[in-house]
Design a protein around this motif. Structure first.
Motif, PDB file in Angstrom:
ATOM      1  N   TYR A  34       0.724  -1.260   0.099  1.00 11.67           N
ATOM      2  CA  TYR A  34       0.132  -0.118  -0.093  1.00 11.67           C
ATOM      3  C   TYR A  34       0.919   1.430   0.244  1.00 11.67           C
ATOM      4  O   TYR A  34       0.556   2.240  -0.778  1.00 11.67           O
ATOM      5  CB  TYR A  34      -1.001   0.047   1.344  1.00 11.67           C
ATOM      6  CG  TYR A  34      -1.835   1.298   1.491  1.00 11.67           C
ATOM      7  CD1 TYR A  34      -2.970   1.316   0.848  1.00 11.67           C
ATOM      8  CD2 TYR A  34      -1.155   2.190   2.108  1.00 11.67           C
ATOM      9  CE1 TYR A  34      -3.610   2.572   1.161  1.00 11.67           C
ATOM     10  CE2 TYR A  34      -1.833   3.597   2.435  1.00 11.67           C
ATOM     11  CZ  TYR A  34      -3.170   3.691   1.840  1.00 11.67           C
ATOM     12  OH  TYR A  34      -4.064   4.712   1.913  1.00 11.67           O
ATOM     13  N   LYS A  38       1.013   3.930  -3.038  1.00 11.21           N
ATOM     14  CA  LYS A  38       0.395   5.400  -3.051  1.00 11.21           C
ATOM     15  C   LYS A  38       1.215   6.423  -3.503  1.00 11.21           C
ATOM     16  O   LYS A  38       0.900   7.611  -4.094  1.00 11.21           O
ATOM     17  CB  LYS A  38      -0.149   5.539  -1.435  1.00 11.21           C
ATOM     18  CG  LYS A  38      -0.972   6.640  -1.195  1.00 11.21           C
ATOM     19  CD  LYS A  38      -1.614   6.796   0.150  1.00 11.21           C
ATOM     20  CE  LYS A  38      -2.557   7.536   0.411  1.00 11.21           C
ATOM     21  NZ  LYS A  38      -3.862   7.599  -0.474  1.00 11.21           N
ATOM     22  N   THR A  77      -4.227  -6.716  -3.629  1.00 11.12           N
ATOM     23  CA  THR A  77      -5.311  -5.854  -2.986  1.00 11.12           C
ATOM     24  C   THR A  77      -4.541  -4.592  -1.979  1.00 11.12           C
ATOM     25  O   THR A  77      -5.122  -3.682  -2.102  1.00 11.12           O
ATOM     26  CB  THR A  77      -5.869  -6.900  -1.940  1.00 11.12           C
ATOM     27  OG1 THR A  77      -6.400  -8.113  -2.516  1.00 11.12           O
ATOM     28  CG2 THR A  77      -6.921  -6.098  -0.876  1.00 11.12           C
ATOM     29  N   SER A  78      -3.331  -4.984  -1.736  1.00  8.95           N
ATOM     30  CA  SER A  78      -2.607  -3.866  -1.007  1.00  8.95           C
ATOM     31  C   SER A  78      -2.472  -2.730  -1.810  1.00  8.95           C
ATOM     32  O   SER A  78      -2.609  -1.607  -1.329  1.00  8.95           O
ATOM     33  CB  SER A  78      -1.407  -4.259  -0.493  1.00  8.95           C
ATOM     34  OG  SER A  78      -1.563  -5.689   0.568  1.00  8.95           O
ATOM     35  N   VAL A  80      -4.236  -1.996  -4.896  1.00 10.44           N
ATOM     36  CA  VAL A  80      -5.388  -1.566  -5.318  1.00 10.44           C
ATOM     37  C   VAL A  80      -5.765  -0.456  -4.334  1.00 10.44           C
ATOM     38  O   VAL A  80      -6.308   0.490  -4.798  1.00 10.44           O
ATOM     39  CB  VAL A  80      -6.385  -2.504  -5.838  1.00 10.44           C
ATOM     40  CG1 VAL A  80      -7.710  -1.909  -5.952  1.00 10.44           C
ATOM     41  CG2 VAL A  80      -5.773  -3.340  -6.979  1.00 10.44           C
ATOM     42  N   ASN A  81      -5.930  -0.845  -2.982  1.00  8.50           N
ATOM     43  CA  ASN A  81      -6.327   0.053  -1.867  1.00  8.50           C
ATOM     44  C   ASN A  81      -5.579   1.454  -1.890  1.00  8.50           C
ATOM     45  O   ASN A  81      -6.207   2.391  -1.359  1.00  8.50           O
ATOM     46  CB  ASN A  81      -6.145  -0.523  -0.548  1.00  8.50           C
ATOM     47  CG  ASN A  81      -7.245  -1.590  -0.320  1.00  8.50           C
ATOM     48  OD1 ASN A  81      -7.968  -1.903  -1.040  1.00  8.50           O
ATOM     49  ND2 ASN A  81      -6.744  -2.680   0.535  1.00  8.50           N
ATOM     50  N   ALA A  82      -4.514   1.504  -2.410  1.00  7.84           N
ATOM     51  CA  ALA A  82      -3.822   2.757  -2.332  1.00  7.84           C
ATOM     52  C   ALA A  82      -3.996   3.809  -3.753  1.00  7.84           C
ATOM     53  O   ALA A  82      -3.656   4.914  -3.943  1.00  7.84           O
ATOM     54  CB  ALA A  82      -2.235   2.640  -2.619  1.00  7.84           C
ATOM     55  N   SER A  84      -5.638   5.929  -6.994  1.00  6.62           N
ATOM     56  CA  SER A  84      -6.816   6.828  -7.444  1.00  6.62           C
ATOM     57  C   SER A  84      -6.576   7.061  -8.900  1.00  6.62           C
ATOM     58  O   SER A  84      -7.691   7.361  -9.550  1.00  6.62           O
ATOM     59  CB  SER A  84      -6.772   8.004  -6.662  1.00  6.62           C
ATOM     60  OG  SER A  84      -5.597   8.658  -6.660  1.00  6.62           O
ATOM     61  N   SER A 115      -9.078  -8.853  -5.556  1.00  5.94           N
ATOM     62  CA  SER A 115      -8.389  -7.770  -5.424  1.00  5.94           C
ATOM     63  C   SER A 115      -8.834  -6.302  -5.990  1.00  5.94           C
ATOM     64  O   SER A 115      -8.159  -5.321  -5.316  1.00  5.94           O
ATOM     65  CB  SER A 115      -6.934  -7.901  -5.922  1.00  5.94           C
ATOM     66  OG  SER A 115      -6.816  -7.893  -7.491  1.00  5.94           O
TER      67      SER A 115
END
Length: 272
Positions: A34, A38, A77-78, A80-82, A84, A115
């Protein structure tokens, strides 16, 4: 001649094709967590590859082969969560697609559903075309990978430059055109002669992303730990180190240990 960069609110597979048409180069890096993803997303990296190279730089294995589907989904998944803005592409790991098109589809569906990634990448050409077709027919975007394919390292026996002889070069050109016809939105070319990579990039309408394939490609990809100088033993010709984090981090860790042992950390201002 440089081409003006277009500001994309969100990078899609169509964005990449448009970038090639305009002559705008595509930036791509690997990420596995993440925090790193990011920073990359905020820096404007176009494509983030959740690579099975996590096997090497995150887990310490010699090859990419030990990575499992569950491993890839966790890392994806880690990342993708970051995100935009960047397009997130995930490697299908060794053993999850090569022998059975139905298994390839199941693997791809798991990655996409669990994910939230935007596309998958897999290695090979004609020999895996049925797997590619089945994945594409399900509406899942596919990025190809030709040249040096690390999942086949025991077949090659070496990480040396691929497609230097005429027969292998012709197969690579044929495979690139096949991947385009099947519907892949882009292809990674790894460790092939620059002249050949440039020829391939000109022969297809989809983006060709190079790693050790020269500046005639439509974009470039590197492993983030390599380009940040966190890996010390890896010195291929194609790698440009933008930082020397190995030295910087070692110094920081040593200073921290010294400050703790001397009682300098924490100071009065660093406690409650």
């Amino acid at each position: 001649m440089s081409v003006a960069k277009k500001e994309y609110k969100r990078i899609t597979v169509k964005s990449l094709v448009d970038m090639k048409k305009r002559g705008e180069k595509i930036s791509m890096l690997t990420a596995y967590d993440y925090s790193m993803a990011k920073i990359m997303d905020g820096a404007g990296i176009d494509v983030i590859l959740v690579g099975d190279s996590a096997s090497n730089v995150m887990a310490g294995y010699e090859t990419t082969l030990p990575m499992t589907l569950d491993h890839m989904i966790y890392h994806a998944t880690s990342v993708v969560n970051a995100i935009s803005r960047s397009l997130v592409v995930v490697d299908l790991p060794f053993g999850s697609y090569q022998s059975d098109p139905k298994e390839a589809l199941r693997s791809s569906i798991r990655i996409m559903k669990e994910s939230g990634a935007h596309a998958i990448k897999l290695e090979g050409g004609k020999e895996i075309k049925e797997s590619i077709k089945r994945i594409l027919h399900a509406g899942i975007p596919v990025m190809g990978h030709l040249g040096l394919t690390p999942q086949s390292i025991y077949k090659f026996g070496t990480y040396t430059v691929r497609a230097k002889d005429e027969e292998e070069a012709e197969k690579l050109k044929s495979d690139a055109k096949l991947l385009e016809r099947l519907g892949c939105f882009a292809v990674v070319l790894e460790k092939v002669p620059a002249k050949l990579a440039k020829e391939v990039a000109k022969s297809v309408s989809i983006p060709i992303i190079g790693i050790g394939a020269g500046n005639g490609c439509d974009g470039q990809v590197l492993v983030v730990h390599d380009m940040l100088g966190m890996t010390k033993e890896f010195h291929p010709r194609f790698l440009r180190r933008y930082l020397d984090l190995y030295t910087e981090m070692t110094g920081a860790f040593q200073r921290y240990a010294e400050d703790v042992k001397s009682g300098d950390f924490p100071s009065e201002d660093e406690q409650y």
